[in-house]
Design a protein around this motif. Structure first.
Motif, short mmCIF file in Angstrom:
data_model
loop_
_atom_site.label_atom_id
_atom_site.label_comp_id
_atom_site.label_asym_id
_atom_site.label_seq_id
_atom_site.Cartn_x
_atom_site.Cartn_y
_atom_site.Cartn_z
N ARG A 3 0.83 -1.20 0.00
CA ARG A 3 0.00 0.00 0.00
C ARG A 3 0.87 1.25 0.00
O ARG A 3 0.54 2.25 -0.67
N SER A 4 1.98 1.24 0.73
CA SER A 4 2.84 2.42 0.75
C SER A 4 3.47 2.66 -0.62
O SER A 4 3.61 3.80 -1.07
N LYS A 5 3.83 1.57 -1.31
CA LYS A 5 4.41 1.71 -2.65
C LYS A 5 3.36 2.21 -3.64
O LYS A 5 3.68 3.02 -4.53
N LEU A 6 2.13 1.72 -3.51
CA LEU A 6 1.07 2.20 -4.38
C LEU A 6 0.78 3.68 -4.13
O LEU A 6 0.56 4.45 -5.08
N ALA A 7 0.77 4.08 -2.86
CA ALA A 7 0.56 5.49 -2.54
C ALA A 7 1.65 6.35 -3.14
O ALA A 7 1.39 7.42 -3.71
N ALA A 8 2.89 5.89 -3.02
CA ALA A 8 4.01 6.64 -3.58
C ALA A 8 3.90 6.75 -5.10
O ALA A 8 4.15 7.81 -5.68
N ALA A 9 3.51 5.64 -5.75
CA ALA A 9 3.37 5.66 -7.21
C ALA A 9 2.28 6.63 -7.63
O ALA A 9 2.44 7.38 -8.62
N CYS A 10 1.16 6.66 -6.90
CA CYS A 10 0.08 7.58 -7.24
C CYS A 10 0.52 9.03 -7.09
O CYS A 10 0.16 9.90 -7.91
N LEU A 11 1.31 9.30 -6.06
CA LEU A 11 1.82 10.67 -5.89
C LEU A 11 2.69 11.07 -7.07
O LEU A 11 2.58 12.19 -7.59
N LEU A 12 3.54 10.17 -7.52
CA LEU A 12 4.41 10.48 -8.66
C LEU A 12 3.60 10.71 -9.92
O LEU A 12 4.01 11.48 -10.80
N LEU A 13 2.46 10.06 -10.02
CA LEU A 13 1.59 10.21 -11.19
C LEU A 13 0.64 11.41 -11.05
O LEU A 13 -0.14 11.70 -11.96
N GLY A 14 0.71 12.06 -9.90
CA GLY A 14 -0.13 13.24 -9.70
C GLY A 14 -1.54 12.93 -9.22
O GLY A 14 -2.40 13.82 -9.20
N ASP A 15 -1.79 11.69 -8.83
CA ASP A 15 -3.13 11.30 -8.39
C ASP A 15 -3.18 11.32 -6.87
O ASP A 15 -3.05 10.28 -6.20
N GLU A 16 -3.37 12.51 -6.30
CA GLU A 16 -3.33 12.66 -4.86
C GLU A 16 -4.51 11.98 -4.17
O GLU A 16 -4.40 11.51 -3.03
N THR A 17 -5.66 11.91 -4.84
CA THR A 17 -6.84 11.29 -4.24
C THR A 17 -6.61 9.81 -3.98
O THR A 17 -6.85 9.30 -2.88
N ARG A 18 -6.12 9.11 -4.99
CA ARG A 18 -5.86 7.68 -4.82
C ARG A 18 -4.70 7.46 -3.86
O ARG A 18 -4.70 6.49 -3.09
N ALA A 19 -3.72 8.35 -3.90
CA ALA A 19 -2.60 8.23 -2.97
C ALA A 19 -3.10 8.31 -1.53
O ALA A 19 -2.69 7.53 -0.66
N ALA A 20 -4.00 9.27 -1.28
CA ALA A 20 -4.55 9.42 0.07
C ALA A 20 -5.32 8.17 0.49
O ALA A 20 -5.26 7.75 1.65
#
Length: 231
Positions: A3-20
């Motif tokens: 989950r932490s890796k997925l959150a980090a990947a979403c942040l890099l992709l600019g998807d803050e909602t999914r990262a949260a």
């Protein structure tokens, strides 16, 4: 961790909602992974504010929060190295945060700080951090299975600083310590993982004959355990 890796990947992709969403219910020990990515994305004008948040975490956080803050401060140290005032404040926060962590974690973070300082051509500060690592290793009482790889870490730092003779002295002493203590003080299943860091350190030093000799011992000693599973 996933989950932490997925959150980090979403942040890099600019998807803050999914990262949260992925960050919800993360264990404290996983939060720092996301924090490192967040630090990468902070614009230059926001570094001062980010430093303030990390300083606060160091002041009032629990152990996991302090570790996460120090890891982010390590990254901030890299980004602020060419900004003397911010770098000085970051170094002060790092010093305070490191002191609140277990010695083993401090040593790993000091390696990162040495490498960062050297990457910026700051040999004086790199030596200061390497000296701190030396003090931590020398100032504590270790089981041989811990002391041997820690000395290997010390040697690696000295190699990176160009102190090849000192690095070789440390490694040779660590090999002697291992051979002296392995039968009486190092459980057989831990011998390979105890010794392997010395082989890597010899290799980085350029002493490949010594590295191969140590690796041969790693393979031999690693095969001698109750489960017959080399480690």
């Amino acid at each position: 961790t996933i989950r932490s890796k997925l959150a980090a990947a979403c942040l890099l992709l600019g998807d803050e909602t999914r990262a949260a969403a992925f960050q919800q219910d993360l264990e404290p020990t996983e939060v720092w992974r996301v924090g490192l990515v967040q630090m990468e994305l902070v614009p230059e004008r926001g570094l001062d504010g980010q430093l303030g948040l990390l300083e606060h975490a160091v002041e009032v956080g629990d152990l996991d929060e302090i570790e996460a803050a120090v890891r982010s401060l390590t990254q901030l140290y890299d980004r602020t190295h060419d900004q003397p005032e911010l770098r000085s404040a970051t170094e002060a926060a790092l010093a305070k945060g490191l002191g609140g962590l277990p010695v083993q974690k401090q040593l790993g973070l000091l390696v990162s700080l040495v490498d960062t300082a050297l990457a910026h051509g700051d040999e004086s500060q790199a030596r200061s951090y390497a000296d701190q690592a030396d003090v931590l290793v020398a100032g504590n009482t270790w089981l041989p299975e811990n002391q041997v790889p820690f000395v290997g870490l010390q040697a690696t730092l000295r190699t990176r600083l160009g102190d090849d003779q000192r690095a070789r002295e440390l490694l040779d002493a660590a090999v002697r310590l291992y051979e002296r203590e392995k039968q009486a003080a190092i459980v057989d299943v831990f011998r390979a993982e105890t010794l392997r860091p010395l082989a890597l350190a010899y290799h980085e030093l350029g002493a490949d004959d010594a590295a191969q000799s140590v690796l041969a011992t790693v393979l031999e000693d690693g095969a001698h355990n109750p489960n017959a599973r080399p480690r």
